[in-house]
Motif scaffolding. Structure first.
Motif, PDB file in Angstrom:
ATOM      1  N   ALA A   1       0.832  -1.201   0.000  1.00 27.27           N
ATOM      2  CA  ALA A   1       0.000   0.000   0.000  1.00 27.27           C
ATOM      3  C   ALA A   1       0.870   1.255   0.000  1.00 27.27           C
ATOM      4  O   ALA A   1       1.872   1.335   0.725  1.00 27.27           O
ATOM      5  CB  ALA A   1      -0.925  -0.007   1.217  1.00 27.27           C
ATOM      6  N   ASN A   2       0.494   2.228  -0.816  1.00 26.56           N
ATOM      7  CA  ASN A   2       1.213   3.517  -0.902  1.00 26.56           C
ATOM      8  C   ASN A   2       2.697   3.344  -1.230  1.00 26.56           C
ATOM      9  O   ASN A   2       3.528   4.187  -0.887  1.00 26.56           O
ATOM     10  CB  ASN A   2       1.069   4.297   0.418  1.00 26.56           C
ATOM     11  CG  ASN A   2      -0.380   4.539   0.788  1.00 26.56           C
ATOM     12  OD1 ASN A   2      -1.187   4.899  -0.074  1.00 26.56           O
ATOM     13  ND2 ASN A   2      -0.716   4.326   2.047  1.00 26.56           N
ATOM     14  N   ASN A   3       3.020   2.256  -1.893  1.00 25.00           N
ATOM     15  CA  ASN A   3       4.405   1.973  -2.259  1.00 25.00           C
ATOM     16  C   ASN A   3       4.569   2.234  -3.756  1.00 25.00           C
ATOM     17  O   ASN A   3       3.948   1.582  -4.586  1.00 25.00           O
ATOM     18  CB  ASN A   3       4.744   0.517  -1.924  1.00 25.00           C
ATOM     19  CG  ASN A   3       6.235   0.248  -1.966  1.00 25.00           C
ATOM     20  OD1 ASN A   3       6.965   0.828  -2.764  1.00 25.00           O
ATOM     21  ND2 ASN A   3       6.692  -0.632  -1.086  1.00 25.00           N
ATOM     22  N   GLU A   4       5.420   3.200  -4.097  1.00 24.07           N
ATOM     23  CA  GLU A   4       5.584   3.593  -5.496  1.00 24.07           C
ATOM     24  C   GLU A   4       6.706   2.829  -6.197  1.00 24.07           C
ATOM     25  O   GLU A   4       6.999   3.087  -7.365  1.00 24.07           O
ATOM     26  CB  GLU A   4       5.842   5.100  -5.580  1.00 24.07           C
ATOM     27  CG  GLU A   4       4.657   5.930  -5.084  1.00 24.07           C
ATOM     28  CD  GLU A   4       4.883   7.420  -5.237  1.00 24.07           C
ATOM     29  OE1 GLU A   4       5.974   7.803  -5.731  1.00 24.07           O
ATOM     30  OE2 GLU A   4       3.977   8.190  -4.882  1.00 24.07           O
ATOM     31  N   LEU A   5       7.340   1.903  -5.495  1.00 24.46           N
ATOM     32  CA  LEU A   5       8.398   1.109  -6.126  1.00 24.46           C
ATOM     33  C   LEU A   5       7.818   0.192  -7.195  1.00 24.46           C
ATOM     34  O   LEU A   5       6.696  -0.311  -7.068  1.00 24.46           O
ATOM     35  CB  LEU A   5       9.113   0.254  -5.077  1.00 24.46           C
ATOM     36  CG  LEU A   5       9.989   0.984  -4.044  1.00 24.46           C
ATOM     37  CD1 LEU A   5      10.541  -0.035  -3.057  1.00 24.46           C
ATOM     38  CD2 LEU A   5      11.127   1.747  -4.711  1.00 24.46           C
ATOM     39  N   ASN A   6       8.602  -0.043  -8.261  1.00 21.87           N
ATOM     40  CA  ASN A   6       8.189  -1.074  -9.213  1.00 21.87           C
ATOM     41  C   ASN A   6       8.659  -2.430  -8.696  1.00 21.87           C
ATOM     42  O   ASN A   6       9.362  -2.521  -7.690  1.00 21.87           O
ATOM     43  CB  ASN A   6       8.732  -0.778 -10.618  1.00 21.87           C
ATOM     44  CG  ASN A   6      10.249  -0.681 -10.655  1.00 21.87           C
ATOM     45  OD1 ASN A   6      10.943  -1.433  -9.971  1.00 21.87           O
ATOM     46  ND2 ASN A   6      10.774   0.239 -11.462  1.00 21.87           N
ATOM     47  N   ILE A   7       8.256  -3.481  -9.394  1.00 21.04           N
ATOM     48  CA  ILE A   7       8.522  -4.838  -8.893  1.00 21.04           C
ATOM     49  C   ILE A   7      10.013  -5.096  -8.726  1.00 21.04           C
ATOM     50  O   ILE A   7      10.455  -5.640  -7.704  1.00 21.04           O
ATOM     51  CB  ILE A   7       7.904  -5.896  -9.836  1.00 21.04           C
ATOM     52  CG1 ILE A   7       6.378  -5.780  -9.846  1.00 21.04           C
ATOM     53  CG2 ILE A   7       8.304  -7.301  -9.396  1.00 21.04           C
ATOM     54  CD1 ILE A   7       5.704  -6.697 -10.851  1.00 21.04           C
ATOM     55  N   ILE A   8      10.809  -4.705  -9.713  1.00 18.90           N
ATOM     56  CA  ILE A   8      12.234  -5.031  -9.655  1.00 18.90           C
ATOM     57  C   ILE A   8      12.937  -4.270  -8.530  1.00 18.90           C
ATOM     58  O   ILE A   8      13.831  -4.810  -7.861  1.00 18.90           O
ATOM     59  CB  ILE A   8      12.917  -4.781 -11.024  1.00 18.90           C
ATOM     60  CG1 ILE A   8      14.217  -5.570 -11.100  1.00 18.90           C
ATOM     61  CG2 ILE A   8      13.126  -3.305 -11.304  1.00 18.90           C
ATOM     62  CD1 ILE A   8      14.767  -5.727 -12.507  1.00 18.90           C
ATOM     63  N   ASP A   9      12.524  -3.029  -8.279  1.00 19.41           N
ATOM     64  CA  ASP A   9      13.123  -2.276  -7.167  1.00 19.41           C
ATOM     65  C   ASP A   9      12.601  -2.774  -5.821  1.00 19.41           C
ATOM     66  O   ASP A   9      13.321  -2.746  -4.819  1.00 19.41           O
ATOM     67  CB  ASP A   9      12.840  -0.784  -7.326  1.00 19.41           C
ATOM     68  CG  ASP A   9      13.658  -0.154  -8.451  1.00 19.41           C
ATOM     69  OD1 ASP A   9      14.728  -0.700  -8.762  1.00 19.41           O
ATOM     70  OD2 ASP A   9      13.214   0.867  -9.013  1.00 19.41           O
ATOM     71  N   TRP A  10      11.361  -3.236  -5.818  1.00 21.07           N
ATOM     72  CA  TRP A  10      10.781  -3.782  -4.582  1.00 21.07           C
ATOM     73  C   TRP A  10      11.535  -5.044  -4.162  1.00 21.07           C
ATOM     74  O   TRP A  10      11.913  -5.189  -2.998  1.00 21.07           O
ATOM     75  CB  TRP A  10       9.303  -4.082  -4.798  1.00 21.07           C
ATOM     76  CG  TRP A  10       8.569  -4.551  -3.577  1.00 21.07           C
ATOM     77  CD1 TRP A  10       7.929  -3.778  -2.658  1.00 21.07           C
ATOM     78  CD2 TRP A  10       8.389  -5.916  -3.145  1.00 21.07           C
ATOM     79  NE1 TRP A  10       7.361  -4.564  -1.676  1.00 21.07           N
ATOM     80  CE2 TRP A  10       7.636  -5.871  -1.942  1.00 21.07           C
ATOM     81  CE3 TRP A  10       8.793  -7.147  -3.637  1.00 21.07           C
ATOM     82  CZ2 TRP A  10       7.271  -7.031  -1.248  1.00 21.07           C
ATOM     83  CZ3 TRP A  10       8.445  -8.300  -2.944  1.00 21.07           C
ATOM     84  CH2 TRP A  10       7.688  -8.240  -1.763  1.00 21.07           C
ATOM     85  N   ILE A  11      11.779  -5.942  -5.097  1.00 22.40           N
ATOM     86  CA  ILE A  11      12.442  -7.195  -4.746  1.00 22.40           C
ATOM     87  C   ILE A  11      13.928  -6.968  -4.475  1.00 22.40           C
ATOM     88  O   ILE A  11      14.562  -7.723  -3.734  1.00 22.40           O
ATOM     89  CB  ILE A  11      12.240  -8.266  -5.864  1.00 22.40           C
ATOM     90  CG1 ILE A  11      12.516  -9.676  -5.325  1.00 22.40           C
ATOM     91  CG2 ILE A  11      13.123  -7.985  -7.063  1.00 22.40           C
ATOM     92  CD1 ILE A  11      11.543 -10.117  -4.273  1.00 22.40           C
TER      93      ILE A  11
END
Length: 532
Positions: free
Chosen positions: A396-406
């Motif tokens: 929630a409210n996280n603007e990271l994309n998948i690759i930056d998130w992981i």
């Protein structure tokens, strides 16, 4: 009988399925399967008359009664539980209501008497005098005690509402029953009861489910939505799966032989096309090559992720000690004096109807909350990774994309490595640049499983990891947990996952636990014996 003729469904130019011709007959249970988004629930809605198809027809005789499992838990909040179940036969319920209104009139006329007599006759023919006892029997079979039968639906817990709506769908011996995910949130006793009910049912059952064990137990036919088509086959889920895998293998082997033959012919043409004595043979083989066809492998909507867990280091002998743990919230005691020890070979499944108690135990084990009393002590050489039931805080409210998130959870930060890793979890191409806050439920679960795989933990804590996953992803997770060499503590509604991954069952009930070293099938049999 339901007859489906040339049925097609499209949304926004995208065709989910087309030209489907099927027949559903009494005495059979049909399991509808397919990848997420393939159109399973939409197909059921078309059969129920709740969604209009793009083309084709669905034919059902007008005197046939169809019952559908409702998905809106709050639509009957103003009614009692028992009335909600009886409303599964709308005409019976309406007949009873009209009859009661007539008898309650102060100026009861002769015409009212004639009408009441007609209603009494119809009510009796519809089984009205047995309706309440029949409804009560269904509710008790699903684990709702008689003390709650005359309570308002608005007073019921969500899990109890689900059971009441399921009882409604089964009430009054309908000719056709349509069930979309009927085992969701059901405890083991209720699932066993439902399986027995459906196996004895004489009408037509069409069910969408992600529970492989349930499909294997109740289904006589599988209805597979894939490749933009709907195909029906005889047998349960395992029989369908083995058959489909065999067919794919045979096609691949046939194509390999064909490709080898083409290469052989092409080599002959290449060598002898300029040879005057053999040019006629070369020309003949060239024409033969043009006639040979490689059988097309249709593009399946099914996608299989790869799930695998590896611990960074082998922990020592001591793994986990839970000693006299109690926890309360809002004045309610959720856990009361819980004690157990986890050994080096234990893979523990938490089960029970009180999911709040189970989730609370996971939060305590993960260190998110502290017990009111008692102690939780992990072995010093163990490491834990936690898959929470509610993953909202991660996205929630996280603007990271998948690759930056992981990337946050990976020691190797290189994009090439992360892309390869995410590709195995079905995030390919530009998918890796999607913001995590807009992902679907299934995509978020795959992200959380990726995080778990990168942790290298020796103990995995998983609270309902199969929620939002399709059958293919559940199977991949099943393989990953079964192959894992460390400890697992998990809970899920998937029977087969518990049976194959757990060697110990801990049931949460009335604030305490029952601890049994056995397989899940052995546990289910013990429950049946206790019920009998």
């Amino acid at each position: 009988m339901i007859t489906v003729n040339n049925l097609s469904l499209s949304f926004g130019g995208n065709t989910l399925f087309s030209r489907a011709d099927l027949q559903f007959v009494a005495g059979n249970c049909y399991g509808v399967i397919g990848a997420n988004g393939s159109g399973k629930s939409s197909f059921l809605k078309i059969l129920a008359g709740e969604l209009e198809q793009s083309s084709g027809s669905v034919e059902i005789k007008p005197d046939v009664r169809m019952s559908v499992l409702k998905q809106d838990q709050n639509m009957y909040d103003e009614y009692t539980v028992i009335d909600t179940v009886i409303m599964g036969n709308p005409r019976l319920y309406e007949c009873g209501r009209e009859k009661d209104e007539l008898y309650n009139k102060e100026d009861f006329s002769d015409e009212d008497g004639i009408k009441a007599a007609e209603l009494e006759e119809e009510y009796a023919e519809l089984g009205g005098w047995e309706a309440e006892s029949d409804a009560s029997q269904l509710l008790q079979g699903l684990g709702i005690p008689t003390s709650l039968h005359h309570s308002k639906m608005s007073e019921m817990e969500p899990r109890q509402k689900v059971k009441a709506l399921l009882a409604q769908a089964l009430f009054g011996k309908p000719d056709i029953i349509l069930l979309d995910e009927p085992t969701n949130n059901l405890d083991v006793g209720s699932v066993v009861w439902l399986e027995d009910f459906l196996m004895d049912y004489e009408g037509t059952v069409i069910v969408v489910a992600h529970d492989r064990y349930f499909l294997n137990t109740v289904c006589t036919h599988m209805v597979d939505i894939d490749y933009g088509k709907i195909k029906m086959s005889v047998g349960n889920y395992d029989f369908w799966y083995d058959s489909s895998q065999l067919m794919q293998k045979l096609i691949k082997e046939k194509n390999k032989k064909t490709e080898d033959k083409i290469q052989e012919l092409e080599e002959f043409v290449r060598r002898f096309s300029a040879n005057k004595s053999k040019s006629r043979q070369a020309t003949s083989r060239k024409k033969l090559i043009e006639k040979i066809r490689i059988e097309d492998m249709p593009a399946s909507t099914r996608r299989y992720p790869w799930v695998g867990f590896k611990m960074e280091r082998e922990p020592g002998k001591d793994r986990l000690f839970v000693t006299e743990v109690s926890y309360s919230s809002g004045g309610e005691k959720i856990l009361d004096n819980i004690s157990f020890i986890m050994g080096r070979d234990d893979k523990i499944a938490f089960i029970g109807e009180n999911e709040n108690a189970i989730t609370t135990m996971f939060k305590l084990l993960a260190g998110e909350i502290e017990p009111d009393e008692g102690e939780i002590k992990w072995g010093v050489s163990t490491s834990q990774s936690y898959f929470p039931k509610d993953n909202t805080s991660y996205f929630a409210n996280n603007e990271l994309n998948i690759i930056d998130w992981i990337r946050q959870y990976s020691e190797d930060k290189k994009e090439s490595y992360l892309r390869t890793f995410l590709g195995r979890m079905l995030f390919t191409g530009d998918d890796v640049y999607k913001e995590v806050r807009v992902l679907s439920g299934g995509e978020k679960v795959r992200c959380m499983l990726s995080r778990l795989m990168l942790s290298g933990a020796s103990v995995l804590l998983l609270d309902q990891p199969t929620n939002h996953l399709d059958l293919e992803s559940v199977a991949a997770l099943n393989n990953g947990l079964t192959d894992f060499k460390g400890n697992i503590i998990f809970t899920t509604h998937d029977h087969q996952l518990i049976q194959t991954a757990a060697n110990r069952i801990i049931e949460f009930k009335d604030g305490g636990i029952t601890d049994r070293v056995m397989t899940y099938d052995e546990y289910v049999e013990s429950v049946k014996v206790e019920v009998d």
